[in-house]
Design a protein around this motif. Sequence first.
Motif, PDB file in Angstrom:
ATOM      1  N   GLU A 205       9.701  14.116 -14.331  1.00  0.00           N
ATOM      2  CA  GLU A 205      10.816  13.608 -13.534  1.00  0.00           C
ATOM      3  C   GLU A 205      10.436  13.509 -12.056  1.00  0.00           C
ATOM      4  O   GLU A 205      10.825  12.568 -11.359  1.00  0.00           O
ATOM      5  CB  GLU A 205      12.023  14.527 -13.702  1.00  0.00           C
ATOM      6  N   ALA A 206       9.658  14.475 -11.580  1.00  0.00           N
ATOM      7  CA  ALA A 206       9.220  14.456 -10.185  1.00  0.00           C
ATOM      8  C   ALA A 206       8.403  13.202  -9.882  1.00  0.00           C
ATOM      9  O   ALA A 206       8.574  12.567  -8.839  1.00  0.00           O
ATOM     10  CB  ALA A 206       8.399  15.708  -9.882  1.00  0.00           C
ATOM     11  N   LEU A 207       7.518  12.830 -10.796  1.00  0.00           N
ATOM     12  CA  LEU A 207       6.605  11.719 -10.555  1.00  0.00           C
ATOM     13  C   LEU A 207       7.215  10.360 -10.857  1.00  0.00           C
ATOM     14  O   LEU A 207       6.967   9.387 -10.142  1.00  0.00           O
ATOM     15  CB  LEU A 207       5.342  11.901 -11.393  1.00  0.00           C
ATOM     16  N   SER A 248       7.873   9.105  -4.650  1.00  0.00           N
ATOM     17  CA  SER A 248       6.594   9.110  -5.358  1.00  0.00           C
ATOM     18  C   SER A 248       6.237   7.695  -5.777  1.00  0.00           C
ATOM     19  O   SER A 248       7.120   6.867  -6.046  1.00  0.00           O
ATOM     20  CB  SER A 248       6.693  10.014  -6.594  1.00  0.00           C
ATOM     21  N   LEU A 249       4.928   7.425  -5.838  1.00  0.00           N
ATOM     22  CA  LEU A 249       4.442   6.137  -6.336  1.00  0.00           C
ATOM     23  C   LEU A 249       4.115   6.213  -7.822  1.00  0.00           C
ATOM     24  O   LEU A 249       3.388   5.389  -8.358  1.00  0.00           O
ATOM     25  CB  LEU A 249       3.194   5.705  -5.559  1.00  0.00           C
ATOM     26  N   GLY A 250       4.655   7.210  -8.496  1.00  0.00           N
ATOM     27  CA  GLY A 250       4.367   7.414  -9.907  1.00  0.00           C
ATOM     28  C   GLY A 250       4.846   6.313 -10.820  1.00  0.00           C
ATOM     29  O   GLY A 250       4.420   6.237 -11.972  1.00  0.00           O
ATOM     30  N   PHE A 255      -0.695   5.323 -12.457  1.00  0.00           N
ATOM     31  CA  PHE A 255      -0.417   6.758 -12.339  1.00  0.00           C
ATOM     32  C   PHE A 255       0.310   7.279 -13.574  1.00  0.00           C
ATOM     33  O   PHE A 255       0.095   8.417 -13.989  1.00  0.00           O
ATOM     34  CB  PHE A 255       0.396   7.024 -11.075  1.00  0.00           C
ATOM     35  N   ARG A 256       1.158   6.449 -14.163  1.00  0.00           N
ATOM     36  CA  ARG A 256       1.838   6.848 -15.402  1.00  0.00           C
ATOM     37  C   ARG A 256       0.815   7.017 -16.516  1.00  0.00           C
ATOM     38  O   ARG A 256       0.852   7.996 -17.270  1.00  0.00           O
ATOM     39  CB  ARG A 256       2.889   5.808 -15.781  1.00  0.00           C
ATOM     40  N   TRP A 257      -0.127   6.068 -16.617  1.00  0.00           N
ATOM     41  CA  TRP A 257      -1.178   6.158 -17.635  1.00  0.00           C
ATOM     42  C   TRP A 257      -2.047   7.394 -17.413  1.00  0.00           C
ATOM     43  O   TRP A 257      -2.400   8.097 -18.367  1.00  0.00           O
ATOM     44  CB  TRP A 257      -2.044   4.904 -17.587  1.00  0.00           C
ATOM     45  N   LEU A 258      -2.363   7.664 -16.163  1.00  0.00           N
ATOM     46  CA  LEU A 258      -3.211   8.805 -15.829  1.00  0.00           C
ATOM     47  C   LEU A 258      -2.558  10.114 -16.269  1.00  0.00           C
ATOM     48  O   LEU A 258      -3.219  11.005 -16.817  1.00  0.00           O
ATOM     49  CB  LEU A 258      -3.467   8.830 -14.319  1.00  0.00           C
ATOM     50  N   TYR A 259      -1.253  10.200 -16.075  1.00  0.00           N
ATOM     51  CA  TYR A 259      -0.561  11.433 -16.451  1.00  0.00           C
ATOM     52  C   TYR A 259      -0.424  11.547 -17.971  1.00  0.00           C
ATOM     53  O   TYR A 259      -0.683  12.612 -18.546  1.00  0.00           O
ATOM     54  CB  TYR A 259       0.819  11.494 -15.801  1.00  0.00           C
ATOM     55  N   GLU A 260       0.001  10.481 -18.607  1.00  0.00           N
ATOM     56  CA  GLU A 260       0.220  10.529 -20.050  1.00  0.00           C
ATOM     57  C   GLU A 260      -1.089  10.713 -20.818  1.00  0.00           C
ATOM     58  O   GLU A 260      -1.112  11.349 -21.867  1.00  0.00           O
ATOM     59  CB  GLU A 260       0.922   9.252 -20.522  1.00  0.00           C
ATOM     60  N   ARG A 261      -2.179  10.197 -20.257  1.00  0.00           N
ATOM     61  CA  ARG A 261      -3.469  10.279 -20.962  1.00  0.00           C
ATOM     62  C   ARG A 261      -4.182  11.590 -20.688  1.00  0.00           C
ATOM     63  O   ARG A 261      -4.729  12.221 -21.600  1.00  0.00           O
ATOM     64  CB  ARG A 261      -4.370   9.099 -20.522  1.00  0.00           C
ATOM     65  N   PHE A 262      -4.186  12.041 -19.421  1.00  0.00           N
ATOM     66  CA  PHE A 262      -4.968  13.225 -19.053  1.00  0.00           C
ATOM     67  C   PHE A 262      -4.113  14.369 -18.503  1.00  0.00           C
ATOM     68  O   PHE A 262      -4.665  15.414 -18.161  1.00  0.00           O
ATOM     69  CB  PHE A 262      -6.028  12.849 -17.995  1.00  0.00           C
ATOM     70  N   PRO A 268       0.650   9.579  -5.538  1.00  0.00           N
ATOM     71  CA  PRO A 268       0.897   9.814  -4.108  1.00  0.00           C
ATOM     72  C   PRO A 268       2.382  10.019  -3.813  1.00  0.00           C
ATOM     73  O   PRO A 268       3.243   9.353  -4.381  1.00  0.00           O
ATOM     74  CB  PRO A 268       0.373   8.538  -3.449  1.00  0.00           C
ATOM     75  N   ILE A 269       2.667  10.961  -2.933  1.00  0.00           N
ATOM     76  CA  ILE A 269       4.033  11.246  -2.491  1.00  0.00           C
ATOM     77  C   ILE A 269       4.112  10.978  -0.989  1.00  0.00           C
ATOM     78  O   ILE A 269       3.202  11.341  -0.246  1.00  0.00           O
ATOM     79  CB  ILE A 269       4.416  12.701  -2.801  1.00  0.00           C
ATOM     80  N   TYR A 270       5.152  10.322  -0.564  1.00  0.00           N
ATOM     81  CA  TYR A 270       5.311  10.041   0.856  1.00  0.00           C
ATOM     82  C   TYR A 270       6.746  10.357   1.273  1.00  0.00           C
ATOM     83  O   TYR A 270       7.640  10.489   0.439  1.00  0.00           O
ATOM     84  CB  TYR A 270       4.988   8.575   1.167  1.00  0.00           C
ATOM     85  N   GLY A 271       6.959  10.496   2.554  1.00  0.00           N
ATOM     86  CA  GLY A 271       8.305  10.757   3.042  1.00  0.00           C
ATOM     87  C   GLY A 271       8.340  11.881   4.052  1.00  0.00           C
ATOM     88  O   GLY A 271       7.572  11.888   5.016  1.00  0.00           O
TER      89      GLY A 271
END
Length: 333
Positions: A205-207, A248-250, A255-262, A268-271
């Motif tokens: 949820e954060a990403l 987040s730029l998730g 980035f979604r693939w990177l998380y789900e795969r590995f 990256p988070i900005y603000g």
Amino acid sequence: MSDVGNQSCLATAEDFTSFLLCVFHSLEQWAGLGKAEDYLSVMEYLLWVFTPLAVVFILPFLIVILLYLSILFVHVFKRKNQLKDAYCNNLWDGARKTLATLWDGHGAIWHGYEIHGMEKIPEEGAALIVYYHGAIPIDYYYFLASVLLQKGRTCHSVADHLVFKIPGIKPLLEVFSVIHGPQEECVRALRGGHLLGISPGGVREALFSDETYPLIWGHRRGFAQVAIDAQVPIIPMFTRNLREGFRSLGRLKFFRWLYERFRLPFAPIYGGFPVKFRTYLGDPIPYDPNVNAVELAAKVQQAVQSLVDRHQEIPGNVLRALLERFPSKHKEE
């Protein structure tokens, strides 16, 4: 050409300094730079022109920092008697209250942080607090600080296993009773009469949530089973403008693939924008022996979603959230 220049320099130089100057000029000619003095003069001129502009913008920024540090000092000083008593009773209690005071001050200064519904947190006894997870759950840190300072209670928390891998963070997690979150340990904390905070959305949820504030809980029902086993109420929680503070730029596919795969949370988070934060606590959902984990999880998700629908303008807007810091720009809810 450089060799010829060096030989010429050796032949004409009277001392070592003259030799170095001769070689330097030879390199200038070989590189086609012309005279380096001209470039240095230009740089010196630009520095002379832009230094006043830099000072004009940097000094006010430093003054603002000094102002906020002064306010933070006043905030801490205002609680000096509480801190003194805490240190007299127990060293770790003093450390907890000192850190809570600093976080509480930061929330008040930078985000005008408020909590609506603090009376729903019991003065004693256990309760499970279920909250929406921002890109950085800084609102939850402010909430923990407020509960400690206003209620005198340390709220235990469940964190992702990745948090425990951060070098040097273990003492802080221990002081604030942060656990990895096996169901048995959560039930034990609640049966011990403690408050416990958990976000079913967690890292996902954060990403991958965004300014439309979707709840990304999947089929997670463990938190509901914990509440049933411990026979405690669940208090839903949501913070307005949380995604306008940090984003987040998730949502980008890579980035979604990177998380789900590995399982690598590298999005990256900005603000860090000083937007208005308001935390809302919903009505407690009491323990009901006739409700199973699936039904309870759905009921809690609906309660959190109701807080989002009631208190958050969607899509979120950073400028609007900033203007809410000024009372004349915001209609109290």
